[in-house]
Design an enzyme around this catalytic site. Sequence first.
Site, mmCIF file in Angstrom:
data_model
loop_
_atom_site.group_PDB
_atom_site.id
_atom_site.type_symbol
_atom_site.label_atom_id
_atom_site.label_comp_id
_atom_site.label_asym_id
_atom_site.label_seq_id
_atom_site.Cartn_x
_atom_site.Cartn_y
_atom_site.Cartn_z
ATOM 1 N N SER A 50 -3.133 -3.396 -7.060
ATOM 2 C CA SER A 50 -3.613 -2.653 -8.421
ATOM 3 C C SER A 50 -3.221 -3.509 -9.464
ATOM 4 O O SER A 50 -2.643 -4.547 -9.281
ATOM 5 C CB SER A 50 -2.896 -1.381 -8.565
ATOM 6 O OG SER A 50 -2.899 -0.958 -9.851
ATOM 7 N N TYR A 102 4.932 3.276 -8.786
ATOM 8 C CA TYR A 102 3.565 2.789 -8.244
ATOM 9 C C TYR A 102 3.646 1.441 -8.289
ATOM 10 O O TYR A 102 3.185 0.503 -7.460
ATOM 11 C CB TYR A 102 2.527 3.702 -9.119
ATOM 12 C CG TYR A 102 1.125 3.250 -8.840
ATOM 13 C CD1 TYR A 102 0.386 3.781 -7.704
ATOM 14 C CD2 TYR A 102 0.419 2.187 -9.614
ATOM 15 C CE1 TYR A 102 -0.816 3.184 -7.559
ATOM 16 C CE2 TYR A 102 -0.835 2.098 -9.411
ATOM 17 C CZ TYR A 102 -1.574 2.354 -8.192
ATOM 18 O OH TYR A 102 -2.793 1.921 -8.059
HETATM 19 N N1 LIG Z 1 -8.872 4.530 -9.080
HETATM 20 C C1 LIG Z 1 -8.195 3.423 -9.982
HETATM 21 O O1 LIG Z 1 -8.259 3.241 -11.008
HETATM 22 C C2 LIG Z 1 -7.448 2.414 -9.221
HETATM 23 C C3 LIG Z 1 -6.807 1.255 -9.602
HETATM 24 C C4 LIG Z 1 -6.012 0.565 -8.939
HETATM 25 C C5 LIG Z 1 -5.626 0.771 -7.687
HETATM 26 N N2 LIG Z 1 -6.083 1.733 -7.074
HETATM 27 C C6 LIG Z 1 -5.786 2.237 -5.554
HETATM 28 O O2 LIG Z 1 -6.918 2.188 -4.967
HETATM 29 C C7 LIG Z 1 -6.866 2.953 -3.545
HETATM 30 C C8 LIG Z 1 -7.842 4.057 -3.623
HETATM 31 O O3 LIG Z 1 -7.572 4.793 -4.844
HETATM 32 P P1 LIG Z 1 -8.921 5.591 -5.067
HETATM 33 O O4 LIG Z 1 -9.109 5.482 -6.609
HETATM 34 O O5 LIG Z 1 -10.265 5.365 -4.386
HETATM 35 O O6 LIG Z 1 -8.112 7.140 -5.023
HETATM 36 P P2 LIG Z 1 -8.831 8.500 -4.332
HETATM 37 O O7 LIG Z 1 -7.736 9.482 -4.655
HETATM 38 O O8 LIG Z 1 -10.386 8.649 -4.838
HETATM 39 O O9 LIG Z 1 -8.883 7.908 -2.707
HETATM 40 C C9 LIG Z 1 -7.969 8.057 -2.010
HETATM 41 C C10 LIG Z 1 -7.852 8.353 -0.567
HETATM 42 O O10 LIG Z 1 -6.672 8.233 0.044
HETATM 43 C C11 LIG Z 1 -6.316 9.411 0.726
HETATM 44 N N3 LIG Z 1 -4.749 9.663 0.949
HETATM 45 C C12 LIG Z 1 -4.085 9.608 0.084
HETATM 46 N N4 LIG Z 1 -2.978 9.547 0.588
HETATM 47 C C13 LIG Z 1 -3.052 9.477 2.130
HETATM 48 C C14 LIG Z 1 -2.145 9.323 3.222
HETATM 49 N N5 LIG Z 1 -0.767 9.448 3.096
HETATM 50 N N6 LIG Z 1 -2.884 8.895 4.371
HETATM 51 C C15 LIG Z 1 -4.276 8.893 4.469
HETATM 52 N N7 LIG Z 1 -4.855 8.906 3.450
HETATM 53 C C16 LIG Z 1 -4.481 9.206 2.157
HETATM 54 C C17 LIG Z 1 -6.795 10.524 -0.213
HETATM 55 O O11 LIG Z 1 -7.096 11.659 0.528
HETATM 56 C C18 LIG Z 1 -8.140 10.075 -0.513
HETATM 57 O O12 LIG Z 1 -9.178 10.155 0.157
HETATM 58 C C19 LIG Z 1 -5.216 3.626 -3.843
HETATM 59 O O13 LIG Z 1 -4.298 2.431 -3.083
HETATM 60 C C20 LIG Z 1 -4.895 3.319 -5.459
HETATM 61 O O14 LIG Z 1 -3.634 3.256 -5.586
HETATM 62 C C21 LIG Z 1 -6.986 2.691 -7.752
#
Ligand SMILES: NC(=O)c1ccc[n+]([C@@H]2O[C@H](COP(=O)([O-])OP(=O)(O)OC[C@H]3O[C@@H](n4cnc5c(N)ncnc54)[C@H](O)[C@@H]3O)[C@@H](O)[C@H]2O)c1
Length: 246
Positions: free
Chosen positions: A140, A153
Site C-alpha cells: 500500500s 495497517y
Molecule cells: N482500496 C484501496 O484504496 C487500497 C489502497 C492500498 C492498498 N489496498 C490493499 O489492497 C488489497 C485489496 O483491497 P481492496 O481495496 O480490493 O478491498 P476490498 O475490500 O474490495 O477487497 C478485499 C477482499 O478481501 C477479502 N478478505 C478480507 N479479509 C480476508 C481474510 N481474512 N481472508 C480472506 N479474504 C479476506 C474480502 O472479503 C474482500 O473480498 C488489500 O490488501 C488492501 O489493503 C487497497
Amino acid sequence: MQGKTAIITGGGSGFGREVALKLAKKGVNITVVDISKENGEETVRLCKDLGVKAIFVQADVSKVEDVRRYVKETIDSFGKIDLFFNNAGISGSGVKTVECSIEEFNNIVDVNLKGVFYGLKFVISEMLKTGGGVVVNTASLGGVVGIPTLGAYSATKHAVVGLTKVIAGEYGRENIRINAIAPGTNETPMVMAYPKEAIEQMAESVPMGRLGQPHEVADVVCFLLSEESSYIHGAVISIDGGAAAL
Ligand SMILES: NC(=O)c1ccc[n+]([C@@H]2O[C@H](COP(=O)([O-])OP(=O)(O)OC[C@H]3O[C@@H](n4cnc5c(N)ncnc54)[C@H](O)[C@@H]3O)[C@@H](O)[C@H]2O)c1
C-alpha cells in the site's frame, strides 16, 4: 499466459476481482480465495463466463489451515501454481496509534502480515517443485510512507514490503519472481464505505487530484505477473497518482 494457473486472495472484490477477470481474459485458470462465499463465487462465475476454469475456496487467510487448503485444492484442480496475487487485506478504524485496541492491532497483523506470510510459505513451496512462478504482494501507499491514524495497517504493509525484498533475495535464482504494489487510495468497496467528505478530502490530497480506479491497479498487477516484466524483481511499484512523491 494461456493455460497458466493463478491464485488470487481477496478475489471476491476490489483489486482481486479486477485482476481475476483480466487474467481470465488472457486464458489463465483461476483459484479465487476469499472469506466471503457470495462474492468469491460471483467472481468465479464471471471468470467461467470468460471461458476459463475457475474454482472458489472459502478461506480466512489468517488461518494457517485455510491457507494450506487453498493451496492443496489448487494443486488438486490444476496441478500447479504459476501466478500468485497475494492480496487479501483489511484496513483499520482510523484512530491514532495509542488509541488502537489490542484486538484491532492483532487482527490487522493476523490478516495483513501473517496471512501474506502463510500464502508465500505454502505457494512458493509448490512453485519451487514445478520450476518457479511469479508473485505480486499487495502492500500500500501505507507500506512506503506512514499514514497517520492507520498505524497497524501501515506497519503491516511496511512488513509486506520487507518480506517481498527478502524473498526476492532468497529465491530469484530459483525462478521465483516477486514484487509488491503500493496502491494509493482507490475507489474499491473498502474505500467507498468511508464518509463522502473523507473521500473528497483524500482525492484532493493526491497530486493528480483524484482517486485511482481498480482497473488502473489491475493493469499493473497483470503486467507484473506477465513476462513483459521479466526483469522486475524485488520492486515496490507505487500506483498512487503521485501520493508517495510528496
Ligand atoms: N482500496 C484501496 O484504496 C487500497 C489502497 C492500498 C492498498 N489496498 C490493499 O489492497 C488489497 C485489496 O483491497 P481492496 O481495496 O480490493 O478491498 P476490498 O475490500 O474490495 O477487497 C478485499 C477482499 O478481501 C477479502 N478478505 C478480507 N479479509 C480476508 C481474510 N481474512 N481472508 C480472506 N479474504 C479476506 C474480502 O472479503 C474482500 O473480498 C488489500 O490488501 C488492501 O489493503 C487497497
